[in-house]
Design a protein around this motif. Structure first.
Motif, PDB file in Angstrom:
ATOM      1  N   ALA A  58     -20.660  27.176  19.809  1.00  0.00           N
ATOM      2  CA  ALA A  58     -20.089  25.958  19.220  1.00  0.00           C
ATOM      3  C   ALA A  58     -18.707  25.692  19.801  1.00  0.00           C
ATOM      4  CB  ALA A  58     -20.014  26.099  17.702  1.00  0.00           C
TER       5      ALA A  58
ATOM      6  N   PHE B 125     -26.279  23.866  15.246  1.00  0.00           N
ATOM      7  CA  PHE B 125     -27.079  25.030  15.628  1.00  0.00           C
ATOM      8  C   PHE B 125     -28.089  25.397  14.554  1.00  0.00           C
ATOM      9  CE2 PHE B 125     -23.344  25.192  18.207  1.00  0.00           C
ATOM     10  CZ  PHE B 125     -23.815  25.605  19.426  1.00  0.00           C
ATOM     11  N   GLN B 126     -28.991  26.291  14.982  1.00  0.00           N
ATOM     12  CA  GLN B 126     -30.101  26.672  14.123  1.00  0.00           C
ATOM     13  C   GLN B 126     -29.669  27.568  12.966  1.00  0.00           C
ATOM     14  OE1 GLN B 126     -33.154  28.670  16.302  1.00  0.00           O
ATOM     15  NE2 GLN B 126     -34.422  29.015  14.512  1.00  0.00           N
ATOM     16  N   ASP B 127     -28.886  28.605  13.294  1.00  0.00           N
ATOM     17  CA  ASP B 127     -28.605  29.630  12.289  1.00  0.00           C
ATOM     18  C   ASP B 127     -27.247  29.376  11.633  1.00  0.00           C
ATOM     19  OD1 ASP B 127     -28.209  31.822  10.785  1.00  0.00           O
ATOM     20  OD2 ASP B 127     -28.439  33.289  12.392  1.00  0.00           O
TER      21      ASP B 127
ATOM     22  N   HIS C 153     -11.671  33.401  18.958  1.00  0.00           N
ATOM     23  CA  HIS C 153     -12.953  33.596  18.274  1.00  0.00           C
ATOM     24  C   HIS C 153     -13.480  35.014  18.403  1.00  0.00           C
ATOM     25  CE1 HIS C 153     -13.790  29.507  16.962  1.00  0.00           C
ATOM     26  NE2 HIS C 153     -13.193  29.115  18.070  1.00  0.00           N
TER      27      HIS C 153
ATOM     28  N   PRO D 155     -10.833  38.397  16.992  1.00  0.00           N
ATOM     29  CA  PRO D 155     -10.779  38.785  15.572  1.00  0.00           C
ATOM     30  C   PRO D 155     -12.059  39.468  15.108  1.00  0.00           C
ATOM     31  CG  PRO D 155     -10.090  36.507  15.854  1.00  0.00           C
ATOM     32  CD  PRO D 155     -10.633  36.957  17.174  1.00  0.00           C
ATOM     33  N   ASN D 156     -13.169  39.172  15.764  1.00  0.00           N
ATOM     34  CA  ASN D 156     -14.437  39.754  15.337  1.00  0.00           C
ATOM     35  C   ASN D 156     -14.740  41.098  15.987  1.00  0.00           C
ATOM     36  OD1 ASN D 156     -15.740  37.844  13.430  1.00  0.00           O
ATOM     37  ND2 ASN D 156     -15.294  36.444  15.093  1.00  0.00           N
TER      38      ASN D 156
ATOM     39  N   ALA E 158     -24.724  32.270  11.698  1.00  0.00           N
ATOM     40  CA  ALA E 158     -24.089  32.723  12.945  1.00  0.00           C
ATOM     41  C   ALA E 158     -23.205  31.649  13.562  1.00  0.00           C
ATOM     42  CB  ALA E 158     -25.159  33.138  13.955  1.00  0.00           C
ATOM     43  N   SER E 159     -23.362  30.402  13.123  1.00  0.00           N
ATOM     44  CA  SER E 159     -22.679  29.330  13.849  1.00  0.00           C
ATOM     45  C   SER E 159     -21.270  29.055  13.331  1.00  0.00           C
ATOM     46  CB  SER E 159     -23.513  28.052  13.816  1.00  0.00           C
ATOM     47  OG  SER E 159     -23.692  27.627  12.495  1.00  0.00           O
ATOM     48  N   LEU E 160     -20.855  29.762  12.269  1.00  0.00           N
ATOM     49  CA  LEU E 160     -19.481  29.612  11.789  1.00  0.00           C
ATOM     50  C   LEU E 160     -18.762  30.949  11.935  1.00  0.00           C
ATOM     51  CD1 LEU E 160     -20.347  27.738   8.474  1.00  0.00           C
ATOM     52  CD2 LEU E 160     -19.664  26.705  10.627  1.00  0.00           C
ATOM     53  N   ASN E 161     -17.586  30.923  12.542  1.00  0.00           N
ATOM     54  CA  ASN E 161     -16.826  32.147  12.737  1.00  0.00           C
ATOM     55  C   ASN E 161     -16.468  32.756  11.376  1.00  0.00           C
ATOM     56  OD1 ASN E 161     -14.952  34.131  13.344  1.00  0.00           O
ATOM     57  ND2 ASN E 161     -14.067  32.979  15.030  1.00  0.00           N
ATOM     58  N   PRO E 162     -16.964  33.986  11.090  1.00  0.00           N
ATOM     59  CA  PRO E 162     -16.779  34.554   9.754  1.00  0.00           C
ATOM     60  C   PRO E 162     -15.315  34.807   9.387  1.00  0.00           C
ATOM     61  CG  PRO E 162     -17.717  36.171  11.258  1.00  0.00           C
ATOM     62  CD  PRO E 162     -17.759  34.856  11.960  1.00  0.00           C
ATOM     63  N   ARG E 163     -14.431  34.869  10.364  1.00  0.00           N
ATOM     64  CA  ARG E 163     -13.029  35.199  10.073  1.00  0.00           C
ATOM     65  C   ARG E 163     -12.164  33.956   9.884  1.00  0.00           C
ATOM     66  NH1 ARG E 163     -12.421  40.878   9.975  1.00  0.00           N
ATOM     67  NH2 ARG E 163     -14.439  41.519  10.740  1.00  0.00           N
TER      68      ARG E 163
ATOM     69  N   LYS F 178     -23.414  34.795  19.902  1.00  0.00           N
ATOM     70  CA  LYS F 178     -23.564  34.193  18.589  1.00  0.00           C
ATOM     71  C   LYS F 178     -23.224  32.713  18.667  1.00  0.00           C
ATOM     72  CE  LYS F 178     -23.153  38.238  15.746  1.00  0.00           C
ATOM     73  NZ  LYS F 178     -22.273  38.974  14.837  1.00  0.00           N
ATOM     74  N   GLU F 179     -23.781  31.973  17.724  1.00  0.00           N
ATOM     75  CA  GLU F 179     -23.691  30.518  17.855  1.00  0.00           C
ATOM     76  C   GLU F 179     -22.286  29.979  17.635  1.00  0.00           C
ATOM     77  OE1 GLU F 179     -26.881  29.223  15.343  1.00  0.00           O
ATOM     78  OE2 GLU F 179     -28.329  29.367  16.964  1.00  0.00           O
ATOM     79  N   TYR F 180     -21.424  30.729  16.909  1.00  0.00           N
ATOM     80  CA  TYR F 180     -20.082  30.171  16.708  1.00  0.00           C
ATOM     81  C   TYR F 180     -19.304  30.143  18.022  1.00  0.00           C
ATOM     82  CZ  TYR F 180     -18.022  34.869  16.519  1.00  0.00           C
ATOM     83  OH  TYR F 180     -17.607  36.139  16.822  1.00  0.00           O
ATOM     84  N   VAL F 181     -19.611  31.091  18.914  1.00  0.00           N
ATOM     85  CA  VAL F 181     -18.958  31.067  20.224  1.00  0.00           C
ATOM     86  C   VAL F 181     -19.495  29.899  21.048  1.00  0.00           C
ATOM     87  CG1 VAL F 181     -18.656  32.332  22.378  1.00  0.00           C
ATOM     88  CG2 VAL F 181     -18.472  33.526  20.209  1.00  0.00           C
TER      89      VAL F 181
END
Lengths: 305, 339
Positions: free
Chosen positions: A200, B106-108, A215, A218-219, B111-116, A195-198
């Motif tokens: 990032a 990022f594109q999406d 990161h 927690p998920n 998905a590009s921000l950690n939801p937690r 996923k893109e947050y990783v």
């Protein structure tokens, strides 16, 4: 701040699905009662069943209070040592819960760390960890626990072993359970790491260790909590099985399993209460924890909503 | 005006091994299979400009972006950023200060921000990790960044799921700016957004570029967006750059047949009723790319030479084209979109 947190909990989907099912609320209350009873055992028990000086053989094999010959001194009767069954069950519950909890926590920590490393780093690390897991899965958990217990027992003197018996149990049950955690965490990690947050976090320059812990972890915790709850019941049963087989906690500090084992010997001579009461307690505890685990699994599974 | 070069990419290649596992290869036969996602891409980006890469899906433009920020190591070729070579992971590890100068959007945005994580923590992460600021100053800087991207400082307390796609992309931009970079790689930053929101985000990015003197590498498949934001545009086809030039030049005088085909396909309200030439054919598989010029399977001007020989880039008046037909002068003049 606390009020805000509390409101968030009361407002959540999880709380809603919790209050909706009477069975789950019942299971939670029973579990809580048993936990509290185990916690405050020294204050609500009638004698200290771990103190040999408090036991008198003359009181042995007394029936429960409602059967002729029973007294209020021993409401659920006594075993062959003159132990009050009610007190022994409270203390046994304590041992069972402590072993169960510690074993699950140990398995969880080990499984999470290995699963994260396996999923995130991939390659050789992944192959080695997962092949070890595959091999271990071909043995039944109880066999692994027996094996580890047997080895430790073999290299230590009986007196030393008695002192560390609880920790050996925790270790062996924990080691028999880590695979499930590791596999689940690995699978989730494989999903999360793309996923893109990783990505990032990687572009920011964070080292792999921090990305995994801050990161990814927690998920992936949702399914881990479900497995932990269900495995708590399994760990308690495994401990009982080992104790029943006589390779668990020593008879001087009996767990529920040990009590059942002791009582088993008197079943045919008519002293059924020695085995029945610990057995019922164990069954209720495991059933309640399992119901909680099942509910948690369904509640956290978005597909079932 | 001589401009400082920020990024120089030379003959960049990235191959992905997509072979079956070793055991299946031995049992079922079949050799290794390699996807040539990026196959020899070279370009330069000067300070303050926006270089865009366009192309159809699977042409390797996102891979170029990921190679530059270090998410993949290149198979071959060099990446020189602000005068320092970052061509392999070891060089990158030696220059964390250079890595800190570049960031990615990022594109999406879902998905590009950690939801937690709270938005404030997400944006503060580069600041805290690089220890740029301490204690209360971090919070102040996060608030400042949020306001810079058009959100409120109070939003730092919220979680990503409380925001819309466009707002999340703003948060993503704020995070990218938190480490005070001067080079941003934007991988299709607007393609997941509604059209009305796209314009807002693009304008925000343009404003930030002007006020912070940023350099962008902009990846997109949307030619309208590209013409709006870019200084220079590069057109990619199957892992290679086929044409690159100043935006105006490329849109007014496209040389490469592929560029012409893409431009021809843009819908245009003024031209409704015009017989447009649709994009013909499909992109061939990058596992077994066509020989010679990879575009020859779809090119109306292909000859024997095109099928055999890989065309080299030819530079005419700052416009670079890799095409035999252009080189041989047998391509008709661009009749323009109005024709």
């Amino acid at each position: 701040m606390v009020a805000q947190r509390l409101n968030a909990i009361l407002d959540s989907d999880l709380w809603w699905s919790f209050t909706r099912s009477k069975v789950v609320v019942g299971a939670a209350i029973v579990t809580l009662l048993l936990f509290v009873a185990a916690l405050i055992a020294p204050w609500i028990s009638l004698q200290d069943p771990w103190d040999p000086g408090a036991l008198q053989l003359i009181n042995s094999r007394n029936p429960p209070v409602w059967i002729e010959g029973g007294t209020w001194e021993f409401p659920l009767g006594t075993d062959n040592q003159g132990r009050d069954m009610y007190s022994a069950i409270l203390y046994g519950l304590r041992v069972s819960l402590v072993v169960g909890f510690l074993a699950v926590i140990f398995a969880m920590v080990l499984g999470i760390l290995l699963g994260l490393a396996s999923g995130y780093l991939g390659g050789m690390t992944d192959t080695v960890i997962m092949r070890v897991a595959d091999v271990q899965l071909t043995f039944p958990a109880i066999l692994i626990a027996l094996l580890i217990g047997g080895i430790v027992r073999g290299v230590m003197t009986p007196a030393d072993f008695e002192a560390v018996a609880v920790y050996v149990l925790v270790l062996s049950i924990g080691l028999s359970q880590w695979v499930q955690f590791a596999r689940t965490v690995r699978g989730q990690t494989l999903v999360e790491k793309n996923k893109e947050y990783v990505q990032a976090a990687r572009v920011i320059g964070l080292p792999a260790r921090l990305i995994m812990l801050r990161h990814v972890l927690p998920n992936v915790m949702g399914p881990v909590l479900v497995i932990a709850t269900i495995n708590l019941a399994v760990a308690i049963l495994t401990e009982a099985t080992l104790s029943f087989l006589g390779v668990g906690v020593p008879a001087t500090r009996p767990s529920l399993g040990t009590l059942i084992q002791i009582g088993n010997g008197f079943l045919f001579s008519g002293e059924w209460w020695i085995v029945i009461f610990p057995g019922i307690t164990m069954a209720i505890l495991v059933l309640a924890v399992n119901l909680l685990g099942d509910w948690l699994r369904d509640a956290l599974n978005p597909k079932l909503r | 005006m001589a401009q400082e070069t920020v990024l120089q990419v030379d003959n960049l290649k990235r191959y992905f091994d997509v072979s079956k596992p070793w055991l299946s290869r031995v049992l079922e036969g079949g050799g290794r299979q390699v996807v040539q996602a990026v196959d020899g891409v070279s370009f330069e980006i000067s300070k303050g400009e926006t270089f865009s890469l366009v192309g159809e899906s699977g042409c390797g433009k996102s891979t170029v972006a990921r190679l530059i920020v270090g998410l993949y190591p290149p198979t071959d070729g060099s990446i020189v950023f602000e005068g320092v070579s970052l061509s392999n992971p070891a060089e990158r590890a030696r220059h964390p200060e250079k890595q800190a100068r570049m960031q990615m959007i990022f594109q999406d945005p879902y998905a590009s921000l950690n939801p937690r994580w709270r938005v404030g923590d997400i944006i503060a992460e580069p600041i805290r990790f690089r220890k740029l600021l301490e204690g209360g100053a971090v919070k102040a800087r996060v608030g400042e960044l949020l306001e810079q991207v058009g959100l409120s400082a109070r939003d730092a307390e919220k979680y990503p799921h409380e925001f819309s796609g466009g707002q999340r992309q703003r948060i993503s931009i704020a995070r990218a700016l938190a480490g005070r970079p001067d080079f941003l790689v934007c991988d299709e930053p607007t393609s997941a957004l509604d059209v009305s929101v796209q314009a807002q985000i693009l304008n925000l990015m343009k404003e930030l570029q002007a006020s912070l003197n940023l350099t962008y590498l902009f990846i997109s498949h949307n030619l309208a967006v590209v013409s709006h934001v870019s200084t220079k545009v590069g057109v990619m086809y199957l892992g290679r750059l086929v044409e690159w030039a100043e935006t105006r030049t490329l849109f007014n005088r496209p040389k490469h047949p592929y560029t012409r085909m893409l431009l021809d396909a843009i819908p245009d309200l003024d031209m409704s009723g015009r017989a447009r030439t649709p994009v013909a054919g499909e992109v061939p598989s990058p596992i077994n790319p066509p020989s010679g010029c990879t575009f020859h399977t779809r090119c109306p001007f292909a000859t024997e030479r095109c099928r055999a020989e890989v065309p080299q880039a030819l530079s005419v008046d700052g416009q670079n084209v890799a095409c035999h037909a252009v080189e041989e002068g047998r391509l008709p003049e661009w009749r323009g979109l109005a024709a």
